[in-house]
Design an enzyme around this catalytic site. Structure first.
Site, PDB file in Angstrom:
ATOM      1  N   HIS A  99       0.755  -1.191   0.019  1.00 44.52           N
ATOM      2  CA  HIS A  99       0.035   0.109  -0.098  1.00 44.52           C
ATOM      3  C   HIS A  99       0.845   1.193  -0.026  1.00 44.52           C
ATOM      4  O   HIS A  99       1.913   1.288   0.768  1.00 44.52           O
ATOM      5  CB  HIS A  99      -0.681   0.004   1.372  1.00 44.52           C
ATOM      6  CG  HIS A  99      -2.032   0.957   1.246  1.00 44.52           C
ATOM      7  ND1 HIS A  99      -3.317   0.522   1.493  1.00 44.52           N
ATOM      8  CD2 HIS A  99      -1.871   2.329   1.405  1.00 44.52           C
ATOM      9  CE1 HIS A  99      -4.090   1.690   1.730  1.00 44.52           C
ATOM     10  NE2 HIS A  99      -3.395   2.576   1.632  1.00 44.52           N
ATOM     11  N   TYR A 100       0.790   2.126  -0.822  1.00 47.34           N
ATOM     12  CA  TYR A 100       1.539   3.423  -0.981  1.00 47.34           C
ATOM     13  C   TYR A 100       1.716   4.070   0.474  1.00 47.34           C
ATOM     14  O   TYR A 100       0.576   4.149   1.207  1.00 47.34           O
ATOM     15  CB  TYR A 100       0.989   4.348  -2.189  1.00 47.34           C
ATOM     16  CG  TYR A 100       1.892   5.508  -2.064  1.00 47.34           C
ATOM     17  CD1 TYR A 100       2.867   5.729  -2.594  1.00 47.34           C
ATOM     18  CD2 TYR A 100       1.692   6.603  -1.084  1.00 47.34           C
ATOM     19  CE1 TYR A 100       3.533   7.103  -2.762  1.00 47.34           C
ATOM     20  CE2 TYR A 100       2.420   7.776  -1.165  1.00 47.34           C
ATOM     21  CZ  TYR A 100       3.579   7.866  -1.940  1.00 47.34           C
ATOM     22  OH  TYR A 100       4.162   9.205  -1.798  1.00 47.34           O
ATOM     23  N   HIS A 101       2.830   4.036   0.758  1.00 47.98           N
ATOM     24  CA  HIS A 101       2.995   5.192   2.195  1.00 47.98           C
ATOM     25  C   HIS A 101       4.324   6.042   2.050  1.00 47.98           C
ATOM     26  O   HIS A 101       5.277   5.411   1.426  1.00 47.98           O
ATOM     27  CB  HIS A 101       3.003   4.175   3.305  1.00 47.98           C
ATOM     28  CG  HIS A 101       3.981   3.316   3.414  1.00 47.98           C
ATOM     29  ND1 HIS A 101       3.818   2.130   2.575  1.00 47.98           N
ATOM     30  CD2 HIS A 101       5.200   2.943   4.126  1.00 47.98           C
ATOM     31  CE1 HIS A 101       5.073   1.411   2.729  1.00 47.98           C
ATOM     32  NE2 HIS A 101       5.761   1.921   3.812  1.00 47.98           N
ATOM     33  N   LEU A 102       4.298   7.023   2.744  1.00 51.42           N
ATOM     34  CA  LEU A 102       5.492   7.922   2.652  1.00 51.42           C
ATOM     35  C   LEU A 102       5.804   8.169   4.298  1.00 51.42           C
ATOM     36  O   LEU A 102       4.997   8.233   5.036  1.00 51.42           O
ATOM     37  CB  LEU A 102       5.261   9.272   2.248  1.00 51.42           C
ATOM     38  CG  LEU A 102       6.125  10.359   2.266  1.00 51.42           C
ATOM     39  CD1 LEU A 102       7.433  10.218   1.288  1.00 51.42           C
ATOM     40  CD2 LEU A 102       5.533  11.816   2.155  1.00 51.42           C
TER      41      LEU A 102
END
Length: 135
Positions: A99-102
């Protein structure tokens, strides 16, 4: 049916988290295995897997949240620096959440967080130019 990601489980409150920001599209919460206290993950609520999948408005909100958190982290922890990291790629090797995350996290001299380079070593400008010539 695909299993929910960790981020989706946090959004639905199936998993507990220390949430510092939440809107209709974005959530930010403390990393459970932090580099330093104040290590936060900023993620879309929908399960986009990569940077390329993010809609522009969600990407923009993530960056606005990052700016706000940067200021809040500086005020609370007085760090020597602030780090950002974002990974894409094969799950779970390069993106353990799928899952995209920064990541945004305070940095302190001596915190032992570091960059490990590959075995190709330091390169000349000529070899670097050649390596990116047809990008």
């Amino acid at each position: 049916m695909e299993e929910s990601t960790i981020v989706e489980k946090i959004v639905s409150r199936e998993l507990p988290a220390a949430i510092v920001y939440e809107s209709d599209a974005v959530i930010a919460f403390a990393d459970h295995d932090p580099i330093n206290f104040g290590h936060i993950l900023i993620a879309p609520k929908k399960p986009y897997k990569t940077f390329l999948e993010l809609p522009a408005e969600v990407f923009g909100e993530i960056n606005e949240v990052a700016k706000d958190l940067y200021k809040r982290l500086e005020a609370k922890y007085s760090p020597d620096g602030i780090g950002f990291m974002q990974n894409n790629g094969t799950y779970p090797d390069f993106n353990a959440l799928d899952h995209y995350h920064l990541h945004i996290f305070p940095r302190f001299k001596g915190d032992k967080y570091g960059w490990v380079t590959s075995e190709i070593g330091i390169q000349t400008v000529k070899s670097l130019r050649e390596s990116i010539a047809d990008l």
